[in-house]
Scaffold this active site. Structure first.
Site, mmCIF file in Angstrom:
data_model
loop_
_atom_site.group_PDB
_atom_site.id
_atom_site.type_symbol
_atom_site.label_atom_id
_atom_site.label_comp_id
_atom_site.label_asym_id
_atom_site.label_seq_id
_atom_site.Cartn_x
_atom_site.Cartn_y
_atom_site.Cartn_z
ATOM 1 N N THR A 126 -16.942 -65.885 -42.232
ATOM 2 C CA THR A 126 -17.822 -67.054 -42.334
ATOM 3 C C THR A 126 -19.155 -66.838 -41.622
ATOM 4 O OG1 THR A 126 -18.030 -69.347 -41.550
ATOM 5 C CG2 THR A 126 -16.499 -67.969 -40.353
ATOM 6 N N ASP A 127 -20.179 -67.533 -42.094
ATOM 7 C CA ASP A 127 -21.482 -67.466 -41.408
ATOM 8 C C ASP A 127 -21.415 -68.075 -40.006
ATOM 9 O OD1 ASP A 127 -21.316 -70.166 -42.118
ATOM 10 O OD2 ASP A 127 -23.218 -70.230 -43.209
ATOM 11 N N GLU A 128 -20.334 -68.833 -39.730
ATOM 12 C CA GLU A 128 -20.235 -69.492 -38.424
ATOM 13 C C GLU A 128 -20.051 -68.496 -37.281
ATOM 14 O OE1 GLU A 128 -18.060 -73.051 -38.073
ATOM 15 O OE2 GLU A 128 -18.667 -73.785 -40.037
ATOM 16 N N TYR A 151 -12.748 -72.675 -33.983
ATOM 17 C CA TYR A 151 -12.614 -72.100 -35.329
ATOM 18 C C TYR A 151 -13.449 -70.832 -35.471
ATOM 19 C CZ TYR A 151 -13.753 -71.275 -40.224
ATOM 20 O OH TYR A 151 -13.984 -70.661 -41.430
ATOM 21 N N LYS A 155 -12.364 -66.830 -36.037
ATOM 22 C CA LYS A 155 -12.771 -66.009 -37.186
ATOM 23 C C LYS A 155 -13.484 -64.737 -36.710
ATOM 24 C CE LYS A 155 -12.431 -66.920 -41.036
ATOM 25 N NZ LYS A 155 -11.325 -66.658 -42.011
HETATM 26 P P1 NAD Z 1 -8.510 -74.221 -47.085
HETATM 27 O O1 NAD Z 1 -8.276 -74.902 -45.789
HETATM 28 O O2 NAD Z 1 -8.862 -75.018 -48.282
HETATM 29 O O3 NAD Z 1 -7.240 -73.339 -47.472
HETATM 30 C C1 NAD Z 1 -6.587 -72.527 -46.546
HETATM 31 C C2 NAD Z 1 -5.322 -72.021 -47.209
HETATM 32 O O4 NAD Z 1 -4.644 -71.160 -46.281
HETATM 33 C C3 NAD Z 1 -4.334 -73.131 -47.564
HETATM 34 O O5 NAD Z 1 -3.816 -72.911 -48.845
HETATM 35 C C4 NAD Z 1 -3.253 -72.996 -46.517
HETATM 36 O O6 NAD Z 1 -1.977 -73.448 -46.953
HETATM 37 C C5 NAD Z 1 -3.277 -71.517 -46.241
HETATM 38 N N1 NAD Z 1 -2.748 -71.163 -44.926
HETATM 39 C C6 NAD Z 1 -3.096 -71.706 -43.728
HETATM 40 N N2 NAD Z 1 -2.384 -71.139 -42.744
HETATM 41 C C7 NAD Z 1 -1.587 -70.211 -43.322
HETATM 42 C C8 NAD Z 1 -0.630 -69.299 -42.821
HETATM 43 N N3 NAD Z 1 -0.351 -69.229 -41.512
HETATM 44 N N4 NAD Z 1 -0.010 -68.477 -43.688
HETATM 45 C C9 NAD Z 1 -0.280 -68.543 -45.024
HETATM 46 N N5 NAD Z 1 -1.151 -69.396 -45.548
HETATM 47 C C10 NAD Z 1 -1.813 -70.228 -44.710
HETATM 48 O O7 NAD Z 1 -9.626 -73.115 -46.786
HETATM 49 P P2 NAD Z 1 -10.882 -72.615 -47.622
HETATM 50 O O8 NAD Z 1 -12.001 -73.549 -47.382
HETATM 51 O O9 NAD Z 1 -10.448 -72.303 -48.990
HETATM 52 O O10 NAD Z 1 -11.212 -71.265 -46.834
HETATM 53 C C11 NAD Z 1 -10.616 -70.039 -47.221
HETATM 54 C C12 NAD Z 1 -11.149 -68.919 -46.356
HETATM 55 O O11 NAD Z 1 -12.566 -68.851 -46.479
HETATM 56 C C13 NAD Z 1 -10.884 -69.113 -44.864
HETATM 57 O O12 NAD Z 1 -10.586 -67.855 -44.311
HETATM 58 C C14 NAD Z 1 -12.197 -69.646 -44.306
HETATM 59 O O13 NAD Z 1 -12.351 -69.291 -42.953
HETATM 60 C C15 NAD Z 1 -13.184 -68.922 -45.202
HETATM 61 N N6 NAD Z 1 -14.478 -69.578 -45.423
HETATM 62 C C16 NAD Z 1 -14.512 -70.889 -45.865
HETATM 63 C C17 NAD Z 1 -15.746 -71.459 -46.176
HETATM 64 C C18 NAD Z 1 -15.836 -72.868 -46.702
HETATM 65 O O14 NAD Z 1 -16.964 -73.370 -46.878
HETATM 66 N N7 NAD Z 1 -14.739 -73.548 -47.017
HETATM 67 C C19 NAD Z 1 -16.926 -70.713 -46.012
HETATM 68 C C20 NAD Z 1 -16.838 -69.401 -45.522
HETATM 69 C C21 NAD Z 1 -15.609 -68.846 -45.255
HETATM 70 O O1 DAU Z 2 -20.267 -72.330 -42.837
HETATM 71 C C1 DAU Z 2 -19.028 -71.942 -43.360
HETATM 72 C C2 DAU Z 2 -17.979 -72.931 -42.908
HETATM 73 O O2 DAU Z 2 -18.210 -74.116 -43.667
HETATM 74 C C3 DAU Z 2 -16.555 -72.443 -43.090
HETATM 75 O O3 DAU Z 2 -16.331 -71.315 -42.298
HETATM 76 C C4 DAU Z 2 -15.563 -73.569 -42.706
HETATM 77 O O4 DAU Z 2 -14.242 -73.156 -42.974
HETATM 78 C C5 DAU Z 2 -15.885 -74.782 -43.550
HETATM 79 O O5 DAU Z 2 -15.055 -75.864 -43.178
HETATM 80 C C6 DAU Z 2 -17.337 -75.177 -43.366
HETATM 81 O O6 DAU Z 2 -17.576 -75.626 -42.011
HETATM 82 P P1 DAU Z 2 -18.543 -76.843 -41.682
HETATM 83 O O7 DAU Z 2 -18.148 -77.395 -40.382
HETATM 84 O O8 DAU Z 2 -19.954 -76.477 -41.870
HETATM 85 O O9 DAU Z 2 -18.132 -77.809 -42.895
HETATM 86 P P2 DAU Z 2 -17.903 -79.389 -42.952
HETATM 87 O O10 DAU Z 2 -17.815 -79.728 -44.388
HETATM 88 O O11 DAU Z 2 -16.834 -79.840 -42.034
HETATM 89 O O12 DAU Z 2 -19.297 -79.937 -42.377
HETATM 90 C C7 DAU Z 2 -20.518 -79.652 -43.037
HETATM 91 C C8 DAU Z 2 -21.619 -80.290 -42.222
HETATM 92 O O13 DAU Z 2 -21.495 -81.726 -42.294
HETATM 93 C C9 DAU Z 2 -21.566 -79.946 -40.736
HETATM 94 O O14 DAU Z 2 -22.873 -79.833 -40.228
HETATM 95 C C10 DAU Z 2 -20.865 -81.124 -40.110
HETATM 96 C C11 DAU Z 2 -21.296 -82.291 -41.003
HETATM 97 N N1 DAU Z 2 -20.302 -83.373 -41.141
HETATM 98 C C12 DAU Z 2 -19.025 -83.042 -41.437
HETATM 99 C C13 DAU Z 2 -18.063 -84.018 -41.587
HETATM 100 C C14 DAU Z 2 -16.633 -83.660 -41.909
HETATM 101 C C15 DAU Z 2 -20.702 -84.683 -41.010
HETATM 102 O O15 DAU Z 2 -21.878 -85.000 -40.754
HETATM 103 N N2 DAU Z 2 -19.741 -85.656 -41.147
HETATM 104 C C16 DAU Z 2 -18.442 -85.378 -41.421
HETATM 105 O O16 DAU Z 2 -17.624 -86.334 -41.516
#
Ligand code: NAD
Ligand code: DAU
Length: 337
Positions: A126-128, A151, A155
């Site tokens: 992740t970019d985080e 988190y 990562k």
């Molecule tokens: P999500 O929370 O929607 O899904 C996570 C999945 O992992 C679920 O299906 C869950 O059941 C499974 N899981 C959790 N713990 C587990 C375990 N111990 N064993 C097996 N399975 C398990 O997540 P997402 O948003 O699809 O993110 C997927 C990946 O991408 C993550 O690694 C996250 O860090 C990364 N990522 C997410 C974003 C984003 O914007 N959502 C951006 C950049 C990177």
């Molecule tokens: O940047 C990549 C990441 O993006 C991934 O690694 C994470 O898994 C994914 O959850 C996501 O993280 P963020 O924290 O950026 O996503 P979220 O959707 O929770 O929040 C997006 C932005 O909105 C962030 O600046 C926080 C803000 N926010 C979020 C929630 C849930 C709000 O203002 N109100 C809210 O209720």
């Protein structure tokens, strides 16, 4: 690469990646290995249940015996690790799960990949991991990591293990660092699906702080294409940023969702900010572009498509917003408003 273990494949990006791979490659076998936590939904994969190229295994990536058994049973040559606890707010409320799954789970997968001599281990990061980036700076792959939430620290820890296995054991690894994804099957605790589904119910959109935090929102299928490209053409041991390089403030994203749904801005409620909230992420994606990648969706197109999907798939999200979700929602938002 023919037999892929997709960990976390029942989650948001993992499921979209499974759709992408099975649509594009007729000769790949896809095995989803997923614990089915609150975020994992078997229905995200329903369209493939009868397809002989698809198998689902319920299991925990921290369970080495279970991972090993799945790899052996399905002659897996490649692991793509999406499995993680992914919500920053939950990681602040209860950090233990992110450490266990994101760090220990990744290590378990690496051990299996090393001992069973797999062709490739790809880590979804992740970019985080870069931490908050002051404008006009953009993060490049060689920049220092300064994660600031449980988190993002987990990562970053996972990534360090991946690199250590490349250097120490010669495990063939690649890593992608994606920005915020939006699109179908996005669990409605994250900002875009939360704001969309709340707006549909005429409920407040809880914007943290002043809402001027900046994110790079990309369409999930673009991210999936980039991961596929790195699997095909990425250099071993290398990291690739994946994003659009377009910056959007959260408050503007909230306004656009309300515009698409023709709902009033008065639904926006500024609430107490997230602890340690990273003000801005911004990636430099030139390394990925050099592999031939282009993002296909503008932010406006990605958001429009995402919001429409939620309008059309109420049967998917409505049941999620009950039970454990409501308990979490109360814990997270009750004292903020
Ligand atoms: P999500 O929370 O929607 O899904 C996570 C999945 O992992 C679920 O299906 C869950 O059941 C499974 N899981 C959790 N713990 C587990 C375990 N111990 N064993 C097996 N399975 C398990 O997540 P997402 O948003 O699809 O993110 C997927 C990946 O991408 C993550 O690694 C996250 O860090 C990364 N990522 C997410 C974003 C984003 O914007 N959502 C951006 C950049 C990177
Ligand atoms: O940047 C990549 C990441 O993006 C991934 O690694 C994470 O898994 C994914 O959850 C996501 O993280 P963020 O924290 O950026 O996503 P979220 O959707 O929770 O929040 C997006 C932005 O909105 C962030 O600046 C926080 C803000 N926010 C979020 C929630 C849930 C709000 O203002 N109100 C809210 O209720």
């Amino acid at each position: 690469m023919r037999n892929l273990l997709i960990t976390g494949g029942a989650g948001f990006i993992g499921a979209n990646f499974v759709h992408h791979m099975l649509e594009r490659y007729t000769d790949y076998q896809i095995v989803v290995f997923d614990k089915l936590t609150y975020a994992g939904r078997r229905e995200n994969l329903a369209r493939w249940e009868e397809d002989p190229r698809f198998t689902f295994v319920q299991g925990d990536i921290c369970d080495m015996a279970a991972v090993r058994a799945a790899v052996k049973a399905h002659a897996i040559d490649t692991i793509v690790n999406f499995a993680a606890e992914t919500h920053v707010d939950r990681s602040i409320l209860a950090p233990d799960a992110v450490i266990t799954t994101n760090v220990n789970g990744t290590w378990t997968l690496l051990e299996v990949a090393r001992s069973m001599q797999l062709e490739r281990f790809h880590q979804i990061s992740t970019d985080e991991v870069y931490g908050a980036i002051p404008a006009p700076q953009r993060s490049r792959e060689g920049d220092p990591l300064e994660p600031r939430s449980p988190y993002s620290a987990s990562k970053a820890g996972a990534e360090h293990l991946v690199y250590a296995y490349f250097i120490t054991y010669g495990l063939p690894v690649t890593v992608t660092r994606g920005s915020n994804n939006i699109g179908p099957f996005h669990y409605p605790e994250k900002a875009v699906p939360l704001f969309t589904t709340n707006a549909l119910d005429n409920q407040p959109l809880p914007v943290y702080g002043d809402g001027l935090q900046v994110r790079d929102y990309q369409f999930v299928r673009d991210h999936c294409e980039a991961i596929d490209l790195v699997l095909q053409k990425g250099q071993l041991g290398e990291i690739y940023n994946v994003g659009t390089e377009v910056e959007t403030a959260n408050i503007d994203m909230a306004h656009k969702i309300l515009d698409i749904l023709d709902k009033p801005y008065s639904l926006i409620t500024h609430v107490a900010d997230r602890a340690g909230h990273d003000r801005r992420y911004a990636l430099d994606c030139s390394k990925l572009r050099a592999l031939g990648w282009r993002s296909r969706h503008t932010f406006d197109a990605a958001l429009e498509q995402t919001v429409r999907w939620f309008v059309e798939h109420e049967a998917w999200w409505r049941p999620i917003k009950s039970g454990e979700y409501l308990e979490y929602y109360k814990r997270q938002y009750h004292d903020r408003t």
